[in-house]
Design a protein around this motif. Structure first.
Motif, mmCIF file in Angstrom:
data_model
loop_
_atom_site.group_PDB
_atom_site.id
_atom_site.type_symbol
_atom_site.label_atom_id
_atom_site.label_comp_id
_atom_site.label_asym_id
_atom_site.label_seq_id
_atom_site.Cartn_x
_atom_site.Cartn_y
_atom_site.Cartn_z
ATOM 1 N N GLN A 146 -9.003 6.242 6.043
ATOM 2 C CA GLN A 146 -8.792 4.825 6.334
ATOM 3 C C GLN A 146 -8.042 4.666 7.652
ATOM 4 N N SER A 147 -8.285 3.543 8.289
ATOM 5 C CA SER A 147 -7.553 3.155 9.492
ATOM 6 C C SER A 147 -6.604 2.028 9.147
ATOM 7 N N VAL A 148 -5.418 2.076 9.709
ATOM 8 C CA VAL A 148 -4.415 1.033 9.503
ATOM 9 C C VAL A 148 -4.034 0.489 10.876
ATOM 10 N N TRP B 55 0.812 -1.221 0.000
ATOM 11 C CA TRP B 55 0.000 0.000 0.000
ATOM 12 C C TRP B 55 0.844 1.268 0.000
ATOM 13 N N SER C 206 -0.405 -6.045 8.948
ATOM 14 C CA SER C 206 -1.134 -4.789 8.966
ATOM 15 C C SER C 206 -2.501 -5.017 8.349
ATOM 16 N N TYR C 207 -3.475 -4.280 8.847
ATOM 17 C CA TYR C 207 -4.860 -4.435 8.407
ATOM 18 C C TYR C 207 -5.427 -3.055 8.092
ATOM 19 N N ARG C 208 -6.260 -2.996 7.047
ATOM 20 C CA ARG C 208 -6.816 -1.713 6.619
ATOM 21 C C ARG C 208 -8.335 -1.754 6.638
ATOM 22 N N TYR D 172 -11.750 -4.689 9.430
ATOM 23 C CA TYR D 172 -10.432 -4.721 8.782
ATOM 24 C C TYR D 172 -10.391 -5.868 7.772
ATOM 25 N N THR E 294 -3.055 1.402 15.951
ATOM 26 C CA THR E 294 -4.032 1.780 14.935
ATOM 27 C C THR E 294 -3.894 3.266 14.621
ATOM 28 N N TYR F 289 -5.305 6.441 12.193
ATOM 29 C CA TYR F 289 -6.421 6.877 11.344
ATOM 30 C C TYR F 289 -6.025 8.133 10.585
ATOM 31 N N PHE G 52 -2.961 6.371 2.108
ATOM 32 C CA PHE G 52 -4.250 6.154 2.755
ATOM 33 C C PHE G 52 -5.073 7.437 2.757
#
Length: 374
Positions: free
Chosen positions: A21-23, A13, A129-131, A145, A108, A110, A18
């Motif tokens: 979005q939250s990562v 990514w 990692s999660y989006r 996520y 996390t 944002y 971003f």
């Protein structure tokens, strides 16, 4: 800590960044304490990074967090922060109970507004990692996520305090970064566990970067080791000792057809690589940091192996082992070698590509280090 690199065109990514979005990024601690501070980097940004807000929590399964553990991260008391291009900020301390070596945390971030290309670490070997769309900082479950990445973004490190014992930095390439290793099974992780078991617990920071070279930059594999050594080793809080295991890609890439990731791809000599090590030693000693030289591991059968690269490895390892210029030496080459052919990894330590060790190999590496040298 995390060794960072510029965005690239691989499957991650980093190029797109971003927007709204939250990562959520899962990391593993190498030492314990009672407070944690996160560091956010915009080292390779082309515009200010607007971080709307962040939380830190104890990680549960996947992208979920332990209920009730999430806490907001403030920056000078403020919820949001602007990180200038090329800059870094450190969050205020967050008190968390039960932080020990091996604790997994979920950070996390944002971003309400577009970040632009992301400073990142491509191969996050200790977690994922999660989006998610929108502001999901407070989400306990991982339902929102829905996208996953093997990389970390903007996260330069998590500092745990109190940490008055100093730290060791493992500096290197994908072998240090733990390619093929399960979470907690990289050699620096296993070394941290050895130290803790011996009653001499201290943080082991991983400054490994997959594909990295000591002498040459790469569009995919980060700035050369000579350039990033100050940022990733000497400027880290409390660094006392550095383990240097880098050079296998300098020797091996010139034996392969050049690609967009390896260009420029100059042939190098043993003398040039040794001169690079001497620069690291000089700069470390100027800052009062001890340097442990690590012999380059066997790689016969790997794509980068040729008679010429083997000759270079032999010459460089002889210098590492016998020159006396390092403060100490860890002989990973001998520890991992096949007794029947020392140019190869022993089959029981080979992940299968004849270059990267498996978990048993990483354990042997950690065991090959004399703890008194740290």
């Amino acid at each position: 800590m995390t060794a960072l690199q510029q965005p690239n065109a691989n499957q991650n990514w980093s190029r797109q960044g971003f927007a709204n979005q939250s990562v959520r990024q899962v990391i593993r601690l190498s030492s314990g304490g009672s407070e944690a501070r996160i560091r956010i980097s915009n080292q390779y940004g082309v515009q200010p990074l607007e971080l709307t807000g962040a939380t830190i929590a104890k990680a549960a399964r996947g992208s979920a967090v332990v209920p009730g553990s999430a806490q907001p991260v403030r920056f000078g008391g403020a919820e949001s922060v602007s990180v200038p291009a090329g800059g870094q900020v450190t969050g205020d301390a967050v008190t968390l109970s039960g932080l020990t070596s091996g604790t997994q945390l979920a950070i996390t971030l944002y971003f309400a507004h577009a970040t632009g290309p992301a400073t990142f670490h491509e191969f996050g070997a200790t977690g994922a990692s999660y989006r998610a769309a929108g502001d999901q900082r407070a989400a306990t479950s991982g339902t929102a996520y829905r996208e996953t990445s093997g990389s970390w973004y903007f996260l330069a490190g998590v500092d745990v305090t109190p940490a008055d014992v100093g730290s060791v930095v493992a500096f290197g390439d994908s072998i240090t970064n733990g390619f093929t290793a399960a979470p907690g099974s990289r050699y620096p992780d296993l070394l941290a566990a050895r130290l803790a078991a011996s009653g001499r617990a201290m943080p082991i920071l991983n400054a490994g970067l997959g594909g990295n070279r000591l002498l040459t930059d790469s569009a995919c594999y980060g700035e050369d080791g000579l350039t990033r050594f100050h940022r990733d080793v000497l400027d880290q809080p409390g660094t006392r000792t550095v383990l240097v295991l880098i050079g296998i890609n300098d020797l091996g890439y010139p034996e392969l057809p050049p690609t967009s990731c390896t260009t420029p791809n100059p042939a190098i000599t043993a003398a040039q690589l040794i001169a690079g090590y001497r620069t690291l030693i000089r700069d470390a000693h100027a800052r009062g940091v001890r340097v442990v030289g690590v012999t380059i591991t066997p790689f016969r059968g790997a794509s980068v192996y040729t008679v010429h690269s083997a000759q270079l490895r032999r010459a460089v390892n002889a210098w590492i082992a016998t020159s006396g210029e390092f403060d100490a030496v860890a002989d990973f080459a001998s520890a991992l070698a096949d007794p029947a052919d020392p140019t190869r990894l022993a089959p029981k330590y080979d992940s299968g590509d004849h270059l990267h060790p498996n978990e048993a190999g990483y354990r042997v590496m950690a065991d090959a280090i004399d703890l008194t040298t740290l």
